[in-house]
Motif scaffolding. Structure first.
Motif, PDB file in Angstrom:
ATOM      1  N   GLU A 122      47.809  24.136  34.538  1.00 52.22           N
ATOM      2  CA  GLU A 122      49.196  23.926  34.108  1.00 52.22           C
ATOM      3  C   GLU A 122      49.466  24.778  32.884  1.00 52.22           C
ATOM      4  O   GLU A 122      48.659  24.798  31.962  1.00 52.22           O
ATOM      5  N   GLY A 123      50.606  25.467  32.886  1.00 55.02           N
ATOM      6  CA  GLY A 123      50.990  26.288  31.748  1.00 55.02           C
ATOM      7  C   GLY A 123      50.692  27.753  31.986  1.00 55.02           C
ATOM      8  O   GLY A 123      50.338  28.182  33.080  1.00 55.02           O
ATOM      9  N   TYR A 124      50.831  28.530  30.915  1.00 52.28           N
ATOM     10  CA  TYR A 124      50.574  29.963  30.975  1.00 52.28           C
ATOM     11  C   TYR A 124      49.082  30.222  31.098  1.00 52.28           C
ATOM     12  O   TYR A 124      48.268  29.543  30.479  1.00 52.28           O
ATOM     13  N   ILE A 125      48.732  31.219  31.910  1.00 53.43           N
ATOM     14  CA  ILE A 125      47.344  31.667  32.029  1.00 53.43           C
ATOM     15  C   ILE A 125      47.368  33.182  32.204  1.00 53.43           C
ATOM     16  O   ILE A 125      48.177  33.720  32.957  1.00 53.43           O
ATOM     17  N   SER A 126      46.506  33.867  31.484  1.00 52.03           N
ATOM     18  CA  SER A 126      46.496  35.328  31.534  1.00 52.03           C
ATOM     19  C   SER A 126      45.909  35.834  32.850  1.00 52.03           C
ATOM     20  O   SER A 126      45.181  35.111  33.538  1.00 52.03           O
ATOM     21  N   LYS A 127      46.202  37.078  33.147  1.00 51.92           N
ATOM     22  CA  LYS A 127      45.653  37.707  34.349  1.00 51.92           C
ATOM     23  C   LYS A 127      44.120  37.731  34.274  1.00 51.92           C
ATOM     24  O   LYS A 127      43.446  37.438  35.271  1.00 51.92           O
ATOM     25  N   GLU A 128      43.595  38.044  33.100  1.00 48.30           N
ATOM     26  CA  GLU A 128      42.147  38.096  32.919  1.00 48.30           C
ATOM     27  C   GLU A 128      41.518  36.733  33.199  1.00 48.30           C
ATOM     28  O   GLU A 128      40.476  36.648  33.845  1.00 48.30           O
ATOM     29  N   ASP A 129      42.154  35.674  32.710  1.00 53.46           N
ATOM     30  CA  ASP A 129      41.628  34.332  32.954  1.00 53.46           C
ATOM     31  C   ASP A 129      41.720  33.948  34.429  1.00 53.46           C
ATOM     32  O   ASP A 129      40.849  33.255  34.951  1.00 53.46           O
ATOM     33  N   ILE A 130      42.771  34.408  35.090  1.00 51.44           N
ATOM     34  CA  ILE A 130      42.909  34.154  36.536  1.00 51.44           C
ATOM     35  C   ILE A 130      41.765  34.834  37.288  1.00 51.44           C
ATOM     36  O   ILE A 130      41.108  34.223  38.132  1.00 51.44           O
ATOM     37  N   LEU A 131      41.525  36.105  36.971  1.00 51.27           N
ATOM     38  CA  LEU A 131      40.455  36.845  37.653  1.00 51.27           C
ATOM     39  C   LEU A 131      39.084  36.242  37.347  1.00 51.27           C
ATOM     40  O   LEU A 131      38.229  36.150  38.244  1.00 51.27           O
ATOM     41  N   THR A 132      38.877  35.817  36.103  1.00 50.03           N
ATOM     42  CA  THR A 132      37.617  35.174  35.730  1.00 50.03           C
ATOM     43  C   THR A 132      37.411  33.878  36.517  1.00 50.03           C
ATOM     44  O   THR A 132      36.315  33.603  37.022  1.00 50.03           O
ATOM     45  N   LYS A 133      38.471  33.090  36.652  1.00 51.60           N
ATOM     46  CA  LYS A 133      38.366  31.820  37.382  1.00 51.60           C
ATOM     47  C   LYS A 133      38.061  32.081  38.849  1.00 51.60           C
ATOM     48  O   LYS A 133      37.227  31.401  39.444  1.00 51.60           O
ATOM     49  N   TRP A 134      38.745  33.076  39.459  1.00 54.66           N
ATOM     50  CA  TRP A 134      38.451  33.396  40.855  1.00 54.66           C
ATOM     51  C   TRP A 134      36.975  33.770  41.010  1.00 54.66           C
ATOM     52  O   TRP A 134      36.315  33.361  41.970  1.00 54.66           O
ATOM     53  N   LYS A 135      36.458  34.547  40.062  1.00 58.11           N
ATOM     54  CA  LYS A 135      35.044  34.950  40.130  1.00 58.11           C
ATOM     55  C   LYS A 135      34.135  33.727  40.034  1.00 58.11           C
ATOM     56  O   LYS A 135      33.158  33.610  40.784  1.00 58.11           O
ATOM     57  N   GLU A 136      34.460  32.790  39.118  1.00 59.55           N
ATOM     58  CA  GLU A 136      33.691  31.545  38.998  1.00 59.55           C
ATOM     59  C   GLU A 136      33.718  30.744  40.300  1.00 59.55           C
ATOM     60  O   GLU A 136      32.757  30.049  40.634  1.00 59.55           O
ATOM     61  N   LEU A 137      34.831  30.850  41.027  1.00 54.63           N
ATOM     62  CA  LEU A 137      34.987  30.110  42.280  1.00 54.63           C
ATOM     63  C   LEU A 137      34.358  30.836  43.471  1.00 54.63           C
ATOM     64  O   LEU A 137      34.438  30.369  44.607  1.00 54.63           O
ATOM     65  N   GLY A 138      33.749  32.007  43.212  1.00 48.20           N
ATOM     66  CA  GLY A 138      33.051  32.728  44.276  1.00 48.20           C
ATOM     67  C   GLY A 138      33.849  33.854  44.910  1.00 48.20           C
ATOM     68  O   GLY A 138      33.444  34.384  45.941  1.00 48.20           O
ATOM     69  N   TYR A 139      34.971  34.218  44.304  1.00 54.66           N
ATOM     70  CA  TYR A 139      35.799  35.308  44.821  1.00 54.66           C
ATOM     71  C   TYR A 139      35.910  36.385  43.756  1.00 54.66           C
ATOM     72  O   TYR A 139      36.745  36.294  42.855  1.00 54.66           O
ATOM     73  N   ASP A 140      35.070  37.435  43.851  1.00 52.69           N
ATOM     74  CA  ASP A 140      35.157  38.560  42.922  1.00 52.69           C
ATOM     75  C   ASP A 140      36.221  39.509  43.473  1.00 52.69           C
ATOM     76  O   ASP A 140      35.944  40.368  44.296  1.00 52.69           O
ATOM     77  N   LEU A 141      37.459  39.324  43.026  1.00 52.95           N
ATOM     78  CA  LEU A 141      38.593  40.072  43.571  1.00 52.95           C
ATOM     79  C   LEU A 141      38.464  41.560  43.328  1.00 52.95           C
ATOM     80  O   LEU A 141      38.871  42.366  44.172  1.00 52.95           O
ATOM     81  N   GLU A 142      37.913  41.957  42.187  1.00 52.77           N
ATOM     82  CA  GLU A 142      37.724  43.385  41.901  1.00 52.77           C
ATOM     83  C   GLU A 142      36.771  44.011  42.911  1.00 52.77           C
ATOM     84  O   GLU A 142      37.020  45.093  43.439  1.00 52.77           O
ATOM     85  N   LYS A 143      35.690  43.316  43.190  1.00 52.76           N
ATOM     86  CA  LYS A 143      34.702  43.797  44.156  1.00 52.76           C
ATOM     87  C   LYS A 143      35.304  43.835  45.568  1.00 52.76           C
ATOM     88  O   LYS A 143      35.128  44.796  46.310  1.00 52.76           O
ATOM     89  N   LEU A 144      36.038  42.792  45.914  1.00 50.79           N
ATOM     90  CA  LEU A 144      36.679  42.729  47.238  1.00 50.79           C
ATOM     91  C   LEU A 144      37.713  43.830  47.409  1.00 50.79           C
ATOM     92  O   LEU A 144      37.877  44.383  48.495  1.00 50.79           O
ATOM     93  N   LYS A 145      38.420  44.139  46.345  1.00 47.90           N
ATOM     94  CA  LYS A 145      39.467  45.167  46.390  1.00 47.90           C
ATOM     95  C   LYS A 145      38.860  46.540  46.689  1.00 47.90           C
ATOM     96  O   LYS A 145      39.450  47.326  47.422  1.00 47.90           O
ATOM     97  N   LYS A 146      37.676  46.785  46.157  1.00 52.86           N
ATOM     98  CA  LYS A 146      37.023  48.077  46.334  1.00 52.86           C
ATOM     99  C   LYS A 146      36.401  48.250  47.715  1.00 52.86           C
ATOM    100  O   LYS A 146      36.218  49.343  48.192  1.00 52.86           O
ATOM    101  N   SER A 147      36.072  47.118  48.369  1.00 49.84           N
ATOM    102  CA  SER A 147      35.415  47.217  49.679  1.00 49.84           C
ATOM    103  C   SER A 147      36.387  47.273  50.815  1.00 49.84           C
ATOM    104  O   SER A 147      37.535  47.128  50.716  1.00 49.84           O
TER     105      SER A 147
END
Length: 147
Positions: A122-147
């Motif tokens: 809830e509330g504001y969350i930065s893009k970096e924090d969003i990407l970090t959370k996805w990585k913690e949840l098992g989704y490395d979006l940067e890695k997926l984007k490159k493949s």
């Protein structure tokens, strides 16, 4: 305290849509989603992607701060991450807010590729924090984007 907060949100959901209907109706550059589309997108895609749903409003100050982040995620992670913005102050989207049991806006809900809720914020969350959370949840979006 929780009851009071819930009552304020409920009253806001009933009164604010009337106010919003009287205001100018600018379109939000991010995809507007109805309840049926949200359910269909999270459950019946041929290519299943993890999803972030931003429940907010075009009129909310914190939501306005989130909009560039949501737009950037939409463009940068197309094909890797499904990004949805739902304006819960629009009458036809009130049911979505109720379905997701949001208590304040903006609320970001992270769903796995099968539509199961993994985490919410809830509330504001930065893009970096969003990407970090996805990585913690098992989704490395940067890695997926490159493949």
């Amino acid at each position: 305290m929780k009851f009071r907060r819930l009552m304020i949100i409920t009253i806001g959901m009933l009164v604010v849509p009337l106010f919003v209907q009287s205001c100018d109706k600018k379109t939000v550059p991010v995809q507007k989603t109805t309840e049926n589309e949200a359910v269909a997108d999270t459950k019946a895609k041929t290519v299943k992607l993890p999803t972030i749903i931003e429940l907010g409003s075009k009129k909310c100050i914190q939501c306005k701060k989130m909009l560039p982040i949501i737009e950037n995620l939409t463009e940068e992670y197309k094909g890797v991450l499904s990004v949805k913005f739902i304006d819960v102050w629009i009458q036809e989207n009130v049911a979505i807010a109720q379905k997701f049991k949001i208590e304040s806006i903006p609320t970001q809900i992270f769903l796995d590729k099968n539509g199961k809720e993994l985490w919410r914020h809830e509330g504001y969350i930065s893009k970096e924090d969003i990407l970090t959370k996805w990585k913690e949840l098992g989704y490395d979006l940067e890695k997926l984007k490159k493949s």
